[in-house]
Motif scaffolding. Structure first.
Motif: not given
Ligand SMILES: [Zn+2]
Lengths: 47, 429, 377
Positions: B54-58, B51-52
């Protein structure tokens, strides 16, 4: 407007996948895979 | 030791595995960053936090849309013959006035950055446009790229749109109002300086080979420069300025739509080309940079998660007062290696808070200038990478070497502005 | 390290990327379920769309709880969760929602004001997705910890610059998703602007005499442990700050800046007749100096980076190594109760009497979970 942007995401996603398949270097293919993840999740409006 | 353990160890693990991946194993920067993020999470006891990661890429999803569409635009105007034809026209017009030409070129490079707030947009649009011109005029390719990179950064910091300043202001609830003059103080002297340093000497010398130049010019003018051929550029300028200057009536299309519309319009003019093929090639050129942004996003998120961010920020704030200015002049651009916007947010805001006695708008403007320098810092070095690309130089470190001196002058100027913020503000109307 | 790439490796990598996306998707979707609230007896549940029907069926429609006392009196509005990264604001509103017994006047509560900010977390903040409390009977209550901004999916694409419609003020484009920059809101604007408009309509219609917007702020930010008051609320706020001082609760009092637009304490004051009050407590988990970021930090505020920052004189709160959610929510509840006393003193017929809500001392003694209803096992 959101729909237009989803279409742009789809367009770029398809181009990235096309590049991934033509690429001859494994690591560059992996780089493309990194880019694919957020594009897919936004296209499906999950994140 | 208590302060250093364990966050100091995590910092070393993250930076260490990045260096190992990028330089020892020669992995692409993007992969090295992503791997370093995963290592940091593992060391920090967070396992493999999908989650972290992938979330960072946003954090950069909008940025990659802008970059990809800007690249498609650039490729399109290249294929239609517009780029070369326009460059040829500019050379013919200003060949005999070197000083005007150097300053004029600098302004042309800056304009898209001023309007969009993105150095990448500046490099890839007018930067790409003037690059062949400058080389034909006798400016060495790497110096051309350096001038484009510096101009793009000054453009991104110059008003009306400056995203790092908005981010820094947003952190202390300061509206983005009244920044125009302070930002001009921050950028105009430096832009003039860089033009005089990197461009003017060669134009004055007339170092270009006149005959070869003439030959090139006539080849470049193969597609005649008609109003029709210019349409993509005019359309882009109209779309961008409409959004900026008539916000109440203009539909907020956003940069990706603007770039793509302008790119599509180039199909109607000039040489015929295959749009899909051009787009694919454009995205192929962009993937390394898009990947780096994804890696950076992961890296920042994990830094925040395991406490490395607080460790770095507080360590910098703990510097003694006399080192503080040196600390900000180095740490903000260095952190910009990860991302200029990230640096504005992570370090710019704490420094602004640390300097609250001084005029906030002036200090915020100067801090945004330091954050802008981050776009020159490897491995990301967005401005440097793209500038190298538009002049056809493969090794962007060769370009960065020529940016070093102007960048130091820029950092010094930012510090001078911060130390004298109240005085300078007193002179402004 | 050179490895050859083939269409087969491309296919494998594509499959890998899609699997990672699917795994991440389940985690992101876990935030799409609404939190459970157990309102105290007497509360009626309404929806914000009753005041602005443009919200009906949209993600911006938001539960509004109203309790009316036996005796007539004034009306008080409490908003928690304007910024979902500021959990003490939401929890103070929840304590009123689950404990309050109104004997006089009317109490209106919106516990998660920007409910569209609760369904995601912001990139690169690494915030926890939820916070949990143990109730008196050993059960567990869980609430989402969201993002300062409305879910990107509803506000995408964000404009480059957000222009506040009422004033022309320019902010970074993403701030359009910050409901506390959107007031008074517009009926045909973005989802967040529409929601702000709905709340303004509620205030115009229900005419609360006193309206609270509960926040938290970074310890390094000057407006913290503070009340921000509109001109009209100033006298009441000044009285309350003195009372709180007597109780040992130090509170800054800041006048609402006239040139900072779109915020509750400015626009509610200028566009409606209520007395707006915004309150801030010190919250390390939203600060930029914070170290390790997790649920524990959100609940305890224990952070060694802030200990060092405090020793360096960088903070605007007294920081003794912790800032518990009990302390932070307790500052809010105690301050609101003190406001209610003074409302009664200053405006005879506008009083609102509320019992059963724990104050700072009670929260610190028994823990916040003790005061939540033991449901949702
Ligand atoms: Zn807040």
């Amino acid at each position: 407007m959101t729909l237009i942007y989803r279409a742009i995401v789809l367009f770029i996603l398809l181009l990235v996948v096309a590049c991934q398949f033509r690429e001859k270097d494994f690591w560059k293919q992996t780089t493309a895979a990194l880019v694919i993840i957020p594009l897919v999740l936004r296209l499906l409006m999950i994140k | 030791m208590d302060w250093f353990f364990p966050e100091g160890i995590y910092t070393i693990a993250m930076v260490g595995s990045f260096v190992l991946g990028a330089f020892a194993l020669k992995l692409p920067i993007a992969i090295a960053l992503a791997a370093a993020a995963a290592v940091g999470a593992l060391c920090g006891g967070a396992g493999f936090p999908i989650r972290h990661l992938v979330e960072g890429t946003f954090g950069y999803l909008d940025t990659i849309l802008i970059i990809a569409s800007a690249m498609i635009f650039m490729k399109s105007v290249q294929r239609s013959g517009l780029l070369e034809s326009l460059a040829a026209r500019i050379i013919r017009l200003f060949r005999s006035m070197p000083l005007m030409l150097s300053l004029g070129l600098m302004v042309i490079i800056m304009i898209p950055g001023m309007i969009t707030g993105s150095s990448t947009a500046a490099v890839l649009t007018t930067g790409a446009l003037v690059a062949p011109v400058m080389i034909k005029l006798g400016v060495p390719a790497v110096k051309t790229a350096a001038a484009i990179a510096m101009g793009a950064i000054y453009g991104m910091i110059a008003p009306p749109v400056n995203v790092p300043a908005m981010i820094i202001g947003g952190g202390i609830d300061m509206p983005y109002v009244g920044f125009a003059l302070p930002l001009l103080v921050c950028t105009v002297p430096l832009a003039v300086f860089s033009a005089l340093l990197l461009v003017y000497p060669y134009l004055k010398k007339g170092a270009g080979d006149e005959e070869a130049l003439e030959e090139d010019l006539s080849r470049m003018e193969e597609t005649p420069l008609t109003a029709g051929l210019l349409m993509p550029v005019i359309l882009l300028a109209v779309l961008m300025s409409g959004e900026q200057f008539l916000p109440s009536v203009w539909p907020p299309l956003g940069m990706p739509v603007n770039f793509l519309l302008a790119a599509l319009s180039s199909l109607l003019t000039g040489k015929k080309y295959n749009f899909l093929e051009a787009s694919r090639e454009a995205v192929n050129d962009a993937i390394p940079v898009l990947g780096i942004l994804m890696g950076v996003g992961m890296f920042i998120q994990i830094m925040t998660l395991v406490g490395v961010q607080g460790f770095i920020v507080v360590s910098v704030l703990a510097l003694p007062a006399w080192l503080m200015y040196f600390g900000m002049a180095t740490s903000i651009p260095l952190f910009g290696a990860v991302s200029a916007f990230g640096s504005a947010s992570v370090l710019g805001v704490p420094f602004l808070l640390a300097l609250l006695g001084l005029d906030e708008i002036m200090v915020g403007s100067a801090l945004s200038l330091l954050a802008g320098l981050g776009d020159l810092m490897p491995p990301t070095a967005l401005a440097g990478i793209f500038a190298a690309q538009v002049v056809g130089e493969e090794n962007y470190f060769k370009v960065l070497r020529h940016c070093f001196f102007p960048a130091v002058v820029t950092a010094v100027w930012a510090v001078v502005v911060i130390m004298n913020a109240n005085t300078i503000m007193g002179y402004l109307p | 390290m050179k490895i050859k790439g083939t269409p087969l490796t491309a296919l494998l990598l594509l499959a890998l990327a899609l699997s990672v996306s699917a795994l991440a998707a389940t985690e992101f979707k876990s935030m799409w379920t609404d939190d459970l609230f157990v309102p105290a007896p007497g509360f009626e549940k309404h929806m914000l769309s009753e005041w602005f029907d443009g919200l009906k069926g949209t993600p911006a429609d938001n539960p509004v709880y109203i309790q009316k006392g036996e005796e007539p009196g004034g009306t008080v509005l409490i908003l928690g969760g304007t910024h979902p990264t500021e959990p003490a604001g939401m929890m103070a509103a929840v304590l009123f929602l689950e404990r309050a017994k109104v004997s006089r006047g009317r109490l209106i509560i919106i516990p998660q004001t920007n409910i569209m900010g609760y369904s995601h977390t912001s990139p690169q903040e690494a915030h926890p997705r939820s916070i949990s409390f143990t109730t008196a009977d050993g059960g567990k209550r869980t609430f989402r910890f969201g993002s300062r901004l409305t879910n990107t999916l509803y506000e995408w694409p964000a404009p480059d610059i957000y222009i506040h419609p009422a004033s022309g003020q320019q902010l970074p484009g993403k701030e359009r998703g910050n409901i506390n920059r959107c007031y008074p809101g517009i009926p045909d604007g973005s989802p967040t602007e529409q929601m702000a408009y709905g709340i303004t309509q509620l205030i115009l219609k229900e005419k609360p005499d006193l309206s609270f917007d509960l926040h938290e702020a970074s310890p390094e930010y000057p407006v913290v442990n503070a009340i921000v008051a509109h001109e009209r609320s100033m006298e009441l706020a000044a009285m309350t700050v003195m009372d709180l001082e007597d109780m040992g609760i130090a509170m800054r009092l800041e006048p609402s800046p006239k040139n900072l637009r779109g915020l509750t304490h400015r626009e509610w004051g200028d566009y409606t007749e209520t007395m707006p009050i915004l309150m801030e407590t010190g919250n390390p988990v939203q600060g930029r100096l914070r170290g390790r970021t997790d649920e524990k930090l959100a609940l305890t505020g224990v952070d060694k980076a802030y200990v060092v920052a405090s020793a360096l004189g960088r903070l605007y709160i007294p920081y003794d190594g912790k800032q518990t959610i009990e302390y932070r929510a307790g500052r809010h509840t105690t301050s609101i109760l003190a406001f209610l006393d003074n409302l009664d003193l200053l405006f005879d017929d506008k009083g609102v009497s509320v019992e059963g809500v724990p104050n700072l001392a009670e929260l610190e003694e028994k823990g916040l979970g003790f005061f939540l209803s033991p449901a949702g096992r």
